[in-house]
Design a protein around this motif. Structure first.
Motif, short mmCIF file in Angstrom:
data_model
loop_
_atom_site.label_atom_id
_atom_site.label_comp_id
_atom_site.label_asym_id
_atom_site.label_seq_id
_atom_site.Cartn_x
_atom_site.Cartn_y
_atom_site.Cartn_z
N ALA A 146 34.57 38.28 88.84
CA ALA A 146 35.46 37.19 88.47
C ALA A 146 36.42 36.88 89.60
CB ALA A 146 36.23 37.56 87.21
N PRO A 149 48.03 39.80 86.00
CA PRO A 149 47.38 39.62 84.69
C PRO A 149 48.08 40.42 83.62
CG PRO A 149 46.07 41.09 86.06
CD PRO A 149 47.15 40.54 86.95
N ASN A 208 36.89 33.35 91.48
CA ASN A 208 38.17 32.67 91.60
C ASN A 208 38.49 32.36 93.05
OD1 ASN A 208 38.35 33.00 88.89
ND2 ASN A 208 39.81 34.70 88.95
N SER A 264 43.13 31.85 76.80
CA SER A 264 42.27 31.73 75.62
C SER A 264 42.62 30.48 74.82
CB SER A 264 42.41 32.97 74.73
OG SER A 264 41.93 34.12 75.38
N SER A 283 37.27 33.43 76.56
CA SER A 283 37.15 34.77 77.12
C SER A 283 38.49 35.36 77.53
CB SER A 283 36.22 34.76 78.35
OG SER A 283 36.81 33.98 79.38
N ALA A 286 38.10 44.84 78.43
CA ALA A 286 37.73 43.64 79.18
C ALA A 286 37.33 43.95 80.61
CB ALA A 286 38.88 42.64 79.16
N ASP A 339 37.83 31.94 84.60
CA ASP A 339 36.52 31.69 85.21
C ASP A 339 36.50 30.31 85.87
OD1 ASP A 339 36.20 29.88 83.06
OD2 ASP A 339 35.32 31.45 81.83
N SER A 362 46.41 36.28 79.36
CA SER A 362 45.11 36.21 78.69
C SER A 362 45.17 35.36 77.43
CB SER A 362 44.65 37.64 78.32
OG SER A 362 43.43 37.62 77.65
N ASN A 422 35.14 42.44 86.63
CA ASN A 422 36.42 42.02 87.19
C ASN A 422 36.30 41.63 88.65
OD1 ASN A 422 37.64 42.44 84.80
ND2 ASN A 422 39.18 43.88 85.53
N GLN A 458 39.65 34.97 80.33
CA GLN A 458 39.51 35.22 81.76
C GLN A 458 39.53 33.89 82.53
OE1 GLN A 458 39.36 38.40 83.02
NE2 GLN A 458 39.65 39.08 80.90
N GLY A 475 44.79 42.08 80.69
CA GLY A 475 43.53 41.40 80.43
C GLY A 475 42.93 41.76 79.09
N THR A 531 41.46 47.16 85.17
CA THR A 531 42.10 46.51 86.32
C THR A 531 41.81 47.22 87.64
OG1 THR A 531 44.13 47.81 86.01
CG2 THR A 531 43.99 45.70 84.85
#
Length: 346
Positions: free
Chosen positions: A279, A312, A283, A321, A332, A265, A336, A317, A276, A334, A261, A268
């Protein structure tokens, strides 16, 4: 004749005792000179120790920052009466050609004074003291002394021999001490704040404090007396020499640490209440769309080329992006809710 025999005997005792005390040393300095010496000018140097690690090309720019509020610094300057370690370390680094040294000390303050003079209009227009000329420090090295002590000799045992000779031998052993130091050097990336390297160095020295004992023996006194000249300084310099060499050896094999990630960020570990875990909850609530689902869709779009495993990582990532940027979403990296919605719509 008797005097010469006595001198030989005393010298033999000193050498023998020195050998016994030096047996467990990590890095022997002996009574020699400071291992850091000579000069440097750009990539050229003179008088550098042959054991100093050397690089064919610099790895970046570097500033040396000493924490003068640490207890070791007070010990260095107040008890040992030694100056800052910064000039010593900067000379060693420049001689190695492994980093380009930039000044962030007193010279930096003087440079800013010159810039103030220029801003006030006092300097000549041909001075070219303009903005945008200073070089950034890519790394900061932070030195520290972890341990430094002296342990006394064993004068009593030799003094027990009796007579004037026993007294002299006892005085020699009593004035002989072992000086040792352990140092560390930390190398930090200035842009990210990540510690990229750390190294520990150690050294041990043997000091004979016998300058006054041999005054009536002529040259022998001057020879042995030299061993008592700032042994702490010699051993501390040698310990930093060792630490720097260890650090250079490590950075030659440098491999960046990676976190799934991306660094900073959130990690994990999924601590409750962290970004995290939030998020992950988002999800899960978004129609059960998993990371593996996203990887599969990104692979179809030609943005993801690694294994679709729901794990991840930097590749995932990076692909997210790229997708976010192409679809006008906040970038990000991520997964989302907005990104999930955009992926499902494709």
């Amino acid at each position: 004749m008797r005097t010469n025999q006595l001198k030989s005997c005393l010298l033999a005792v000193c050498v023998s005792a020195s050998s016994l005390l030096a047996g467990c040393a990590d890095m022997q300095v002996g009574g020699g000179k400071n291992p850091v010496g000579g000069a440097a000018a750009g990539a050229a140097s003179t008088g550098a120790a042959s054991a100093l690690e050397h690089c064919p090309h610099p790895l970046g720019t570097l500033a040396v920052e000493e924490n003068t509020s640490d207890p070791w610094y007070a010990l260095l300057t107040n008890q040992y009466h030694l100056p800052s370690t910064v000039p010593l370390i900067r000379l060693m680094i420049q001689q190695s050609n492994c980093f380009v040294v930039v000044d962030r000390g007193q010279a930096m303050n003087s440079m800013m004074g010159e810039r103030d003079l220029n801003a006030s209009g006092e300097l000549r227009q041909t001075s070219h003291m303009d903005k945008g000329q200073m070089v950034a420090a890519d790394y900061i090295v932070t030195p520290s002394i972890q341990f430094s002590q002296n342990t006394g000799g064993a004068g009593g045992a030799l003094a027990a021999l009796g007579g004037s000779y026993g007294a002299i031998l006892g005085a020699i052993a009593g004035s002989m001490k072992s000086s040792e130091a352990s140092t560390t050097m930390m190398l930090t990336d200035t842009r990210s704040g990540v510690q990229v390297a750390a190294a520990q160095g150690s050294a041990k020295n043997i000091d004979f404090g016998v300058a006054g004992l041999f005054d009536h023996f002529g040259s022998a006194g001057a020879s042995l007396g030299a061993y008592s000249e700032t042994p702490e300084g010699k051993v501390i310099a040698a310990a930093f020499f060792d630490a720097y060499n260890q650090m250079v050896k490590a950075v030659r094999e440098y491999a960046p640490q990676r976190v799934a990630g991306g660094l900073g960020a959130g990690g994990t570990l999924g601590v409750d209440g962290s970004a995290n875990s939030s998020a992950a909850a988002t999800n899960s609530a978004a129609g059960g769309y998993s990371l593996a689902d996203a990887q599969g869709k990104l692979a179809q779009l030609g943005l993801y080329r690694s294994k679709v495993d729901g794990v991840p990582g930097p590749g995932t990532s990076r692909a997210i992006s790229t997708f976010q940027k192409a679809n006008g979403l906040p970038v990000s990296g991520q997964l989302d809710a907005a990104t999930i919605g955009a992926l499902q719509a494709r």
